[in-house]
Structure formats: C-alpha cells, structure tokens
Motif scaffolding. Structure first.
Motif, mmCIF file in Angstrom:
data_model
loop_
_atom_site.group_PDB
_atom_site.id
_atom_site.type_symbol
_atom_site.label_atom_id
_atom_site.label_comp_id
_atom_site.label_asym_id
_atom_site.label_seq_id
_atom_site.Cartn_x
_atom_site.Cartn_y
_atom_site.Cartn_z
ATOM 1 N N ARG B 46 0.831 -1.214 0.000
ATOM 2 C CA ARG B 46 0.000 0.000 0.000
ATOM 3 C C ARG B 46 0.861 1.258 0.000
ATOM 4 N N ALA B 49 1.832 1.736 -3.480
ATOM 5 C CA ALA B 49 0.688 2.243 -4.243
ATOM 6 C C ALA B 49 0.393 3.706 -3.933
ATOM 7 N N GLU B 70 0.511 11.218 -5.366
ATOM 8 C CA GLU B 70 -0.783 10.587 -5.109
ATOM 9 C C GLU B 70 -0.862 9.307 -5.939
ATOM 10 N N PRO B 71 -1.734 8.362 -5.515
ATOM 11 C CA PRO B 71 -1.824 7.106 -6.266
ATOM 12 C C PRO B 71 -2.087 7.337 -7.751
ATOM 13 N N ARG B 72 -2.946 8.320 -8.072
ATOM 14 C CA ARG B 72 -3.342 8.482 -9.476
ATOM 15 C C ARG B 72 -2.191 8.936 -10.352
ATOM 16 N N ILE B 76 -0.252 3.127 -11.827
ATOM 17 C CA ILE B 76 -0.232 1.746 -11.360
ATOM 18 C C ILE B 76 -1.644 1.181 -11.492
ATOM 19 N N MET B 78 -4.144 -1.800 -9.496
ATOM 20 C CA MET B 78 -4.118 -2.630 -8.291
ATOM 21 C C MET B 78 -5.331 -3.558 -8.277
ATOM 22 N N PRO B 98 -11.067 3.331 -15.500
ATOM 23 C CA PRO B 98 -9.763 4.018 -15.505
ATOM 24 C C PRO B 98 -9.520 4.789 -16.801
ATOM 25 N N ARG B 149 -5.547 -0.682 -18.689
ATOM 26 C CA ARG B 149 -4.854 0.593 -18.865
ATOM 27 C C ARG B 149 -3.383 0.455 -19.161
#
Lengths: 298, 368
Positions: B46, B49, B70-72, B76, B78, B98, B149
C-alpha cells in the motif's frame, strides 16, 4: 431439476406423492390473503385521518361541524379562496418552498461532505467534533430563539429568507452528518482505493463512486430534514412577520379567537402535505436499501 | 518499469508495521511479498501504491522519486483482496472506468474494454453488475480493469484468497500467463507459500515488519536464511530439532542419526561461525529423508502413513522423537522399522537465538 426417482417413503399412513401434498397451495394463498387483510386494516387506520382532512377541506362551515358527520355534501372551494385571498397562503407557500428547499440543499451538501470527512479521514478528535455537531440538535429551540431574534434584528435579517435558511440549515446539518457518516462507513474502503488508483482525485472519488452508493441514505435524509424544516413553527413565527412568513404560521392562524376554523385548517393542511407527499414518492425508489449489499461477498 | 524502495518504515501509533525495508525490483519481474498475516507485506504494498503514508523511506519508479505522489499520478493498477469493483456500475463500465477518468475517447474505451474482456473470457458478463456475478467472475473483472490501462506496475493484494481452492489454482496459472504476456512489473502479496513459489520470479519473505530474505523460489526453498523462512516455506514443513554444538567437532541432536550424518569438518565450519553458541536448531526437509530397508538395528519406527497419491507422508519416530518424511508410493506399514538416511548438505543448522542458518552464508539473498 431432479429427474432421479425420489426414494419412496413407506411410512404407514403416508403416500409417496410426486407433487406437494394437497391443500398446501390453498393454505399458502390463505396466508397471503391474511397478510393483505392486515395491511388493509393498517392502511385504513392510518389513512383515515388524512382522508377526513381532505374531505373536510372541501366542506362548507356547516358541513364540517355537522353531527353526525355528513358523508355526502356539496364540495366547495371557499376554504381555499379564503386562504389565498385573505390569509396570504400562496405567498407563504412560495416562501416555504424557497426557504425549506434551499436549506435542505445546503444542509445536504455541507452535511454529506462533513460526514465523509469524519468517516474517512484521520482527523484529530473527530469523535468529539461529531458529538459537538450533534449537540446543536439537542439544544431546545426555545433556548436559542430569543438570541436569534435579537441577532436578526441587529443585522437586518428579521423577516427575510436568509435568517430562516440559516436556522433550518443548522437544524438539518447534525442529522445529515450522523446519518450519512454511517452510510459512508458502510462503503468498503477498497472500492474508493480502487478509484484512487484508477486515477481519481479524492473529490472525484466522492462524486463518481461514493455518492451514487450513498443514494439510499441521501434520499431518506432529504425526506426527513425537509419535513423537519417544512413543519417548523417556532422560528418561523418568531423570526418573520409578513414578508418571509411560511406556511406553518398561516396554518396556526386558522385557530381564531372564537375557535378553530376546521375547514380552513383542513385546507391548509392539505396544501402543506402535498410537497411532502410528492417528495416522498420521488425518493421512494431510492429508499430501497441494499445497493451496496453483497459488494464484498461472493 | 523497475521499482526501488529504500528504508521503508511504517508506524501505527506505537506499533511498527514495517521496519526498514529496502529492495530493488527489476523491470518485468514478478515479485512476491510473502509472509504470515500481520507481517507488514500488505502495508508495504500500500505504501508502494501511495494509499498509505510512509513514516520514513523513499519509493522510486525507475529513477523517479514517487514517494509523495498521489496514487493516481503513479500509473499503477491494483487488484484488491475483495476486488474493489464499483457495485453501481456495470461490468463494462467498471473495466472502462480508468480509461474514462484518463479521458480516453469513448470508442477507444469500448474497443479496449472489449479486447480485455475477450482475453479474460468475460464478454458475456459485460452488461451485468458486480453483485450479480460470482467470486471468480469478479476476480476476472478486477483483473480486466487492471489490465485495460497498461499500467507501469501491477500491484496485487492477495487477489486469490477469497476464491475456493480449485478456482484459486486455475486463476493462479491464468494470472501468471496474463502478466508474463503483458510483461509488466508485478508486485504480489500473499500468505500462501505455494502461490508464491508458483508465481514468483523472486520472493521476499517478510516477518514482523522486516524483510527476512529475498531470492528466487528455489533459492529460498533450498537455502533458507533463517529458521523462520525454513519453517514457513514447504509443506509438510521442515522437521526441526533442538541440538547443541557442544565441542568443535560434534553436533549433538536427537534423533542421533542426524548428528551422525554431519561430518566433523562441517561441524567445525558451523562452530567457527559462532563459537559462543551452544544451542542450535537442526532442520531437515521431509523429502530429504531417505527411507531404506531395515538393516539390523534400524533407527526409526513407522507411526502413521498418509498416502496422498503422488507422494506419501510417513510419520516416524526415532530416539523418542517424532518427525515426518515424504516418499514415493510405499508399502511401509505402521510398526515397520526403517533405516533413515540423509545427506549432510541437506541438514540445516540454525542459531537457536537469532535463527540464522549457518549452512547458508550470511550474504545470501539478503539485501539483494
């Protein structure tokens, strides 16, 4: 589905039947009828007063108070005419719709965002914050009405929409926060995290993923806070005089010095109930819970 | 894309969930974080991520420092243990989500979702919603959403643990095929050692927040760096016995045949590594024990036989100490006396205190 022969039971006095025992169907439909019967009785019990109000709204003063009650009468619109022409019911209806509509929207927007933050983020002392919000609700309205009256006079807000909108928003907020917090908590975190990873910002997650999942909660909350504000009398009567007067104040005016004018009271009651009924019917399809049910299991 | 983590720490209140974890994962690698529950593997994932803040450390994708992204922004994908599908969207909308967020045009979105659905054999489900499909199908949809993606890194958090045993094995093969076809760097978290062995190009074994050993599956199996790794990997687990290195040339352990199997030279080698240590743990894998016909004074008695079809677990007792051996099909019966043999290279001698395996040199696999 099963084409296998069923093991035949050879117990004494019992036939091995291929279909359910005779009478099973009949018993079942009897049961269903009994349930419908009970529902019908309950409906009559709860809807009769409403029915009586609707009927009374169209009765002349003589018919309303007739004893024994008259079932057949000549309907009249006199009550509504008087409400509109001499009691200002139409402008009060408009005021009510504006004030209550706006305050409901505001409470919903701010309340849901607060609820989301309180449910999802690590905020220091968030339990305390949540309790403080709830305390606004616990305050008896009579305690704050005098200070609010003075404040309203001081800031020139007396008898305007704004003071009522502010008060009703504040009244609705705690309810929205507490109910919606539970709904947010019920959304599995992984769903939101999946959206974060899939490229959403926090706000996008809220609007695209979480809000649609909270719709049942939002629908229920809307109906309830709308009703609270719609029926509110104390603040409405103390903080307005004529320009921003709302419907509950008009309704109260049907109590005249010489007694209650039942025809007028019924007419204004009917008028007041319509928006609430319409709203409840609109929200009804969202009130079915279980949109998030079964997300994780499977 | 390669992933490098340096000195990762995570503290939850007073509890240390991840302790100074560093590893470099190469481009295209299938890297598995393996460990018991609560060992910090999911927290590590995490943090890679970006779903969890780091207490200390750095995360690099290739040479870019993404620690505070940030994750975005990390590009990645998940797959979550409970799939994390959007229940209010249809399967096809889930897969396209996505792409939609990324602003891919509608036609393109439909085309790519269709392709991925085809590859995962879920084309017939596209119109349904997640609550209406089975667990295995949800798993496929979650994979499709991740694959659609073309991410730089795949992260999977115990994606198979909610499936039943049979489905788990078939999805495992499928994941391996899909991921190696795509050639995308994958970090996969699991507590199931067989899953880890089957999937990984490299495994990192974690315990109590620390990365204990990193290496390819067979390395980890054959040369476990610590007692924990030795006991965690393998089924049935490695036999472990308390023993002593009581002089420079003698390994004292019950059952005695184990001590006798180790040459004096090798005992001296162990002893030199840790002269102050008396107590050791002696380990030997069940399949490394050879059961021979009884010759005179046999050293073990058969107590229980479990015929599993392709192999047989034989539970034995020697010198009043029970242990297990794995053999091919056998005619051994309960009560038979057998001769147990073992090569000295298959005997692991571990420090009782620190758990370090003397049979493996200290640099092996650690801090790779």
């Amino acid at each position: 589905m099963t084409t296998l022969p069923r093991p035949s039971l050879s117990l004494p006095g019992r036939r091995s039947a291929e279909s359910p025992p005779w009478g099973y169907r009949a018993r079942r439909s009897l049961k269903v009828m009994a349930v419908y019967g009970m529902v019908a009785v309950a409906l009559v019990f709860f809807l009769f007063p409403y029915f009586w109000m609707v009927v009374s709204a169209f009765k002349s003063p003589g018919d309303v108070t007739a004893y024994p009650p008259v079932w057949l009468f000549e309907p009249t619109l006199d009550n509504f005419r008087e409400l509109i022409e001499s009691m200002g019911a139409l402008s009060a209806l408009r005021n009510s719709l504006i004030v209550v509509g706006l305050s409901t929207c505001l409470a919903l927007i701010f309340g849901t965002m607060a609820a989301y933050a309180l449910a999802r983020f690590n905020i220091k002392g968030k339990e305390t914050i949540a309790l403080e919000i709830l305390m606004v609700r616990m305050l008896p309205p009579i305690v704050s009405v005098i200070p609010l009256f003075l404040l309203a006079r001081k800031f020139g807000l007396f008898d305007t929409y704004w003071i009522l909108i502010a008060v009703y928003t504040l009244m609705g907020l705690p309810f929205v926060v507490w109910v919606m917090r539970v709904f947010v908590q019920e959304i599995p975190r992984s769903i939101e995290e999946a959206a974060l990873v899939d490229g959403c910002t926090r706000l996008q997650v809220l609007f695209r993923i979480s809000l649609p999942l909270m719709l049942p909660g939002l629908a229920a909350t809307v109906v309830i806070i709308f009703m609270f504000a719609w029926n509110e009398y104390l603040f409405a009567t103390m903080l307005t005089s004529s320009a921003a007067k709302t419907l509950p104040v008009v309704a109260a005016n049907t109590v005249k010095p010489r007694g209650i004018s039942w025809g007028l009271a019924s007419a204004v009651g009917l008028l007041m109930s319509i928006p609430v009924v319409v709203l409840a019917l609109l929200a009804q399809r969202y009130l079915v819970r279980g949109l998030t049910f079964g997300v994780v299991k499977g | 894309m390669g992933v490098r983590i340096e000195g990762l720490w995570k503290l939850f209140g007073g509890h240390t969930a991840v302790r100074d974890v560093s590893v470099e994962i190469e481009d295209g690698e299938f890297f598995v974080l393996l460990g018991p529950s609560g060992c910090g593997k999911t927290t590590t994932l995490r943090m890679i991520a970006g779903l969890e803040n780091l207490s200390a450390g750095r995360v690099f994708f290739d040479d870019e420092d993404v620690t505070f992204f940030e994750p975005r922004r990390r590009d990645i994908a998940m797959v979550f243990q409970d799939y994390g599908l959007y229940p209010h969207l249809s399967v096809v909308d889930n897969i396209m989500f996505p792409l939609k967020v990324a602003g891919v045009p509608k036609d393109e979105r439909r085309r790519r979702a269709g392709e991925v659905a085809e590859r995962l054999e879920i084309s017939s489900l596209l119109k349904r919603k997640p609550p209406q499909i089975s667990g295995g199908e949800k798993q496929r949809v979650a994979l499709a959403r991740a694959l659609v993606r073309n991410p730089k890194v795949f992260l999977m958090d115990e994606p198979l643990s909610n499936l039943d045993a049979k489905l788990r094995v078939s999805m495992r093969t499928e994941i391996k095929r899909l991921v190696s076809d795509a050639g995308i760097t994958t970090i996969y978290v699991t507590h199931d050692q067989i899953e880890a062995m089957a999937l990984a190009t490299r495994i990192a074994v974690m315990n109590q927040g620390e990365m204990v050993q990193v290496g390819n599956p067979l390395e980890i199996y054959d040369r476990p760096a610590t007692r924990f790794v030795a006991s965690f990997i393998g089924s049935p687990p490695m036999n472990m016995f308390d023993g002593r290195l009581n002089s420079a040339e003698e390994l004292e352990v019950v059952p005695r045949f184990l001590g006798e199997a180790v040459s004096r030279a090798r005992v001296r080698q162990f002893y030199e590594q840790a002269p102050s240590i008396g107590g050791v743990v002696v380990g030997v894998r069940p399949e490394h024990l050879r059961l021979g016909a009884s010759v005179g004074a046999s050293n073990a008695v058969v107590e229980l036989v479990e015929p599993l079809g392709q192999s047989t677990n034989v539970y034995l007792r020697a010198d009043a100490t029970p242990f297990v051996a794995v053999t091919n099909r056998t005619t051994l019966q309960v009560g038979d006396r057998v001769d147990v043999q073992v090569d000295e290279s298959n005997i692991h001698v571990m420090d009782k205190e620190t758990g370090r395996n003397f049979a493996v040199s200290p640099d092996d696999g650690l801090g790779a």
